[in-house]
Scaffold this active site. Structure first.
Site, PDB file in Angstrom:
ATOM      1  N   ASP A  69       0.935  -1.250  -0.079  1.00 17.22           N
ATOM      2  CA  ASP A  69       0.041  -0.113  -0.093  1.00 17.22           C
ATOM      3  C   ASP A  69       0.824   1.245  -0.084  1.00 17.22           C
ATOM      4  O   ASP A  69       1.819   1.239   0.674  1.00 17.22           O
ATOM      5  CB  ASP A  69      -0.900  -0.087   1.247  1.00 17.22           C
ATOM      6  N   ASP A 113      -7.947  -4.168  -3.882  1.00 20.88           N
ATOM      7  CA  ASP A 113      -9.039  -3.557  -3.406  1.00 20.88           C
ATOM      8  C   ASP A 113      -8.705  -2.039  -3.505  1.00 20.88           C
ATOM      9  O   ASP A 113      -9.349  -1.280  -2.799  1.00 20.88           O
ATOM     10  CB  ASP A 113      -9.568  -3.542  -1.738  1.00 20.88           C
ATOM     11  N   LYS A 153     -11.020  -5.238  -7.645  1.00 26.83           N
ATOM     12  CA  LYS A 153     -12.150  -4.173  -7.563  1.00 26.83           C
ATOM     13  C   LYS A 153     -11.885  -3.114  -8.913  1.00 26.83           C
ATOM     14  O   LYS A 153     -10.854  -2.551  -9.146  1.00 26.83           O
ATOM     15  CB  LYS A 153     -11.849  -3.256  -6.298  1.00 26.83           C
TER      16      LYS A 153
HETATM   17  C1  LIG Z   1     -10.228   0.800  -0.064  1.00 27.34           C
HETATM   18  S1  LIG Z   1      -8.532   0.840   0.520  1.00 27.34           S
HETATM   19  C2  LIG Z   1      -8.324  -1.145   0.858  1.00 27.34           C
HETATM   20  C3  LIG Z   1      -8.907  -1.548   2.151  1.00 27.34           C
HETATM   21  C4  LIG Z   1      -8.509  -3.093   2.288  1.00 27.34           C
HETATM   22  N1  LIG Z   1      -8.721  -3.963   1.473  1.00 27.34           N
HETATM   23  C5  LIG Z   1      -8.994  -3.654   3.584  1.00 27.34           C
HETATM   24  O1  LIG Z   1      -9.697  -4.409   3.698  1.00 27.34           O
HETATM   25  O2  LIG Z   1      -8.587  -3.089   4.876  1.00 27.34           O
HETATM   26  C6  LIG Z   1      -7.585   1.109  -0.881  1.00 27.34           C
HETATM   27  C7  LIG Z   1      -6.186   1.395  -0.692  1.00 27.34           C
HETATM   28  O3  LIG Z   1      -5.759   1.535  -1.888  1.00 27.34           O
HETATM   29  C8  LIG Z   1      -4.504   2.044  -1.678  1.00 27.34           C
HETATM   30  N2  LIG Z   1      -3.874   2.529  -2.926  1.00 27.34           N
HETATM   31  C9  LIG Z   1      -4.380   3.547  -3.813  1.00 27.34           C
HETATM   32  N3  LIG Z   1      -3.620   3.525  -5.003  1.00 27.34           N
HETATM   33  C10 LIG Z   1      -2.359   2.924  -4.790  1.00 27.34           C
HETATM   34  C11 LIG Z   1      -1.356   2.725  -5.159  1.00 27.34           C
HETATM   35  N4  LIG Z   1      -1.143   3.319  -6.597  1.00 27.34           N
HETATM   36  N5  LIG Z   1      -0.411   1.746  -4.759  1.00 27.34           N
HETATM   37  C12 LIG Z   1      -0.677   1.096  -3.608  1.00 27.34           C
HETATM   38  N6  LIG Z   1      -1.829   1.299  -3.018  1.00 27.34           N
HETATM   39  C13 LIG Z   1      -2.520   2.120  -3.389  1.00 27.34           C
HETATM   40  C14 LIG Z   1      -4.759   3.313  -0.664  1.00 27.34           C
HETATM   41  O4  LIG Z   1      -3.765   4.013   0.022  1.00 27.34           O
HETATM   42  C15 LIG Z   1      -5.910   2.469   0.128  1.00 27.34           C
HETATM   43  O5  LIG Z   1      -5.239   2.144   1.607  1.00 27.34           O
END
Ligand SMILES: C[S@@+](CC[C@H](N)C(=O)[O-])C[C@H]1O[C@@H](n2cnc3c(N)ncnc32)[C@H](O)[C@@H]1O
Length: 199
Positions: A69, A113, A153
């Site tokens: 993340d 996700d 997702k």
């Molecule tokens: C909806 S949350 C995930 C929730 C997780 N599945 C849980 O159940 O706890 C989406 C995550 O995607 C991450 N994210 C967004 N763009 C990203 C990237 N380019 N690389 C890594 N992580 C990313 C965000 O920082 C965020 O923490």
């Protein structure tokens, strides 16, 4: 609708998951059983950690979970579950494959996700979500084992069908999943690919 959201919020709290998004994975897992005991799992966009924790419990002590993340957040590990290695990194970075390969070269399951930071403009958010999902598919080519599974997702909208078509070329079976725990007004759906056809 509010009642349904409260239900999942309370359930997550009771079951000690940091986010209710865990049920978007659990519902699909209960129906399709794509995570198995002993699995190696790559969880992209893993914070605050619910999916990684759920995958670690399902994979058990013989398995391994690598969670990636942008945010350097939760770093828990739990008893009688697979080890979780938390990697603070960006899936769009040029060296992401090398960084993941330093931990493990390939995985039986890839989860994502990932959500882009929302801009308020539906079209822009949908395109960004699709670009991230395409990036996950690219990483899948490098990091998923033959016959492996993927659960990703994506916000439905323009070009969604083209994305699903590209997933169909890479997997034996493809399902579109809209979990009950996902807000009905949300355009998010999950694309499940089972049986990776590795080139
Ligand atoms: C909806 S949350 C995930 C929730 C997780 N599945 C849980 O159940 O706890 C989406 C995550 O995607 C991450 N994210 C967004 N763009 C990203 C990237 N380019 N690389 C890594 N992580 C990313 C965000 O920082 C965020 O923490």
């Amino acid at each position: 609708m509010r009642k349904v959201q409260d239900y999942y919020f309370k359930k997550a709290k009771k079951e000690k998951y940091p986010a209710r998004s865990v049920y978007k994975l659990e519902e699909a897992q209960q129906k399709y059983r794509f995570l198995k005991n002993g699995d190696t799992v790559l969880d992209l966009g893993c914070q605050p950690g619910s999916w990684s924790i759920y995958a670690a419990k399902t994979a058990g002590p013989q398995g391994l979970v690598v969670g990636v993340d942008l945010q350097d957040g939760n770093k828990v590990n739990i008893a009688k579950a697979a080890e979780i290695i938390w990697l603070h990194d960006d899936i769009t970075a040029d060296d992401i494959v090398e960084n993941i390969e330093k931990i493990r070269k390939n995985f039986r399951v890839i989860l994502s996700d990932i959500a882009p930071r929302t801009s308020g403009n539906k079209w822009v958010d949908q395109q960004q979500s699709l670009n991230l999902a395409r990036r996950v598919l690219e990483l899948t080519d490098r990091l998923l084992e033959s016959k492996g599974n993927f659960y990703v997702k994506v916000f439905e909208g323009e070009d969604f069908k083209e994305f699903v078509d590209s997933v169909r070329k890479s997997f034996k079976t493809v399902k579109i999943v809209k979990p009950k725990s996902s807000r009905t007004e949300s355009r998010e759906v999950f694309v499940l690919g089972m049986g990776f056809l590795k080139r």
